[in-house]
Design a protein around this motif. Sequence first.
Motif, mmCIF file in Angstrom:
data_model
loop_
_atom_site.group_PDB
_atom_site.id
_atom_site.type_symbol
_atom_site.label_atom_id
_atom_site.label_comp_id
_atom_site.label_asym_id
_atom_site.label_seq_id
_atom_site.Cartn_x
_atom_site.Cartn_y
_atom_site.Cartn_z
ATOM 1 N N GLU A 4 -12.664 30.135 27.661
ATOM 2 C CA GLU A 4 -13.063 31.270 26.636
ATOM 3 C C GLU A 4 -14.461 31.291 26.042
ATOM 4 N N VAL A 5 -14.927 29.895 25.812
ATOM 5 C CA VAL A 5 -16.357 30.017 25.340
ATOM 6 C C VAL A 5 -17.333 30.608 26.534
ATOM 7 N N MET A 6 -17.042 30.325 27.741
ATOM 8 C CA MET A 6 -17.748 30.592 28.883
ATOM 9 C C MET A 6 -17.817 32.646 28.958
ATOM 10 N N ALA A 7 -16.480 32.999 28.616
ATOM 11 C CA ALA A 7 -16.382 34.414 28.959
ATOM 12 C C ALA A 7 -16.901 35.063 27.663
ATOM 13 N N ARG A 8 -16.892 34.505 26.486
ATOM 14 C CA ARG A 8 -17.627 35.113 25.409
ATOM 15 C C ARG A 8 -18.976 34.980 25.521
ATOM 16 N N THR A 9 -19.631 33.859 26.081
ATOM 17 C CA THR A 9 -20.941 33.889 26.364
ATOM 18 C C THR A 9 -21.540 34.912 27.283
ATOM 19 N N PHE A 10 -20.726 35.099 28.271
ATOM 20 C CA PHE A 10 -21.138 36.012 29.366
ATOM 21 C C PHE A 10 -21.122 37.441 28.762
ATOM 22 N N VAL A 11 -20.234 37.935 28.023
ATOM 23 C CA VAL A 11 -19.908 39.118 27.529
ATOM 24 C C VAL A 11 -20.889 39.226 26.318
ATOM 25 N N ASP A 12 -21.468 38.373 25.654
ATOM 26 C CA ASP A 12 -22.290 38.485 24.547
ATOM 27 C C ASP A 12 -23.735 38.832 25.116
ATOM 28 N N PHE A 13 -23.953 38.304 26.673
ATOM 29 C CA PHE A 13 -25.123 38.577 27.245
ATOM 30 C C PHE A 13 -25.130 39.666 28.009
ATOM 31 N N GLY A 14 -24.043 40.465 27.900
ATOM 32 C CA GLY A 14 -24.009 41.863 28.626
ATOM 33 C C GLY A 14 -23.417 41.712 29.921
ATOM 34 N N PHE A 15 -22.962 40.825 30.430
ATOM 35 C CA PHE A 15 -22.345 40.408 31.830
ATOM 36 C C PHE A 15 -20.667 40.701 31.591
ATOM 37 N N ALA A 16 -20.053 41.065 32.575
ATOM 38 C CA ALA A 16 -18.498 41.333 32.832
ATOM 39 C C ALA A 16 -18.057 39.886 32.548
ATOM 40 N N ARG A 17 -16.928 40.009 31.891
ATOM 41 C CA ARG A 17 -16.198 38.689 31.660
ATOM 42 C C ARG A 17 -15.611 38.136 32.943
ATOM 43 N N PRO A 18 -15.865 36.868 33.220
ATOM 44 C CA PRO A 18 -15.445 36.094 34.546
ATOM 45 C C PRO A 18 -14.107 35.858 34.505
ATOM 46 N N ASP A 19 -13.546 35.704 35.616
ATOM 47 C CA ASP A 19 -12.251 35.411 35.594
ATOM 48 C C ASP A 19 -12.027 33.869 35.621
ATOM 49 N N ILE A 20 -10.877 33.387 35.329
ATOM 50 C CA ILE A 20 -10.490 31.950 35.180
ATOM 51 C C ILE A 20 -11.015 30.982 36.336
ATOM 52 N N ALA A 21 -10.922 31.696 37.490
ATOM 53 C CA ALA A 21 -11.090 31.064 38.917
ATOM 54 C C ALA A 21 -12.552 30.810 38.958
ATOM 55 N N GLN A 22 -13.371 31.548 38.562
ATOM 56 C CA GLN A 22 -14.911 31.426 38.436
ATOM 57 C C GLN A 22 -15.227 30.164 37.449
#
Length: 221
Positions: free
Chosen positions: A21-39
């Motif tokens: 969740e922290v990783m996904a929010r970080t990616f989104v906040d920097f303009g990237f697609a939300r990664p999936d959990i496998a990544q």
Amino acid sequence: MRLVLFDCDGTLVDSVNLIHEVMARTFVDFGFARPDIAQTKAIIGLTLDIAIARMQGKPHVDDEALAMTAHYKAAYTAVRAEPGFQEPLFPGIAAMMARLERQDDLILGAVTGKSRRGLDLIRAAHGFDRTFFVSRTADDCPSKPHPAMVTECCSEAGVDAVRTVVIGDAVYDMQMAKAAGAKAIGVSWGYATVPELVEAGADHILRTPADLLEWLEISDA
């Protein structure tokens, strides 16, 4: 004496939901697609800046990865306080650790890609304040699979690598252990698959936490 070193995320605690969740929010906040959990699962165990760079497909940590790392760290505590994002122990871990703590011939330690603050939070949350005689984190050493976390713990504890066991759920844990000359023990309940752990050099696979107690007895017979 033997030294038993534990990885944290995916080995002692089930932290994937929080980390993802922290990783996904970080990616989104920097303009990237939300990664999936496998990544996210694939990079758990690495030092954070290297993990983020690898998720972006970068060969090295650059300024953007460092900025994302700082953002992740700033968001971590707030997300961890939200419902559903705690880091529970895996079933059977508490009982296993209680048994190990009572064995006079063992020294217990932690080797984790978490920050020192992150490890301290886990120790406080689960009563491990006095459990680990030695520990190394991402703040202290190069990222796994570099062997420094293990070799420095061995030096501090006064135990040779050949009398040391590294227990983890990630390929990086197995590679780190073998590079240091220690035994590599994989766990089946974590985030890498058993075939991946075996290919990375695991000397043994634990199916349950209780299996470690039996393995330690057999291996020292």
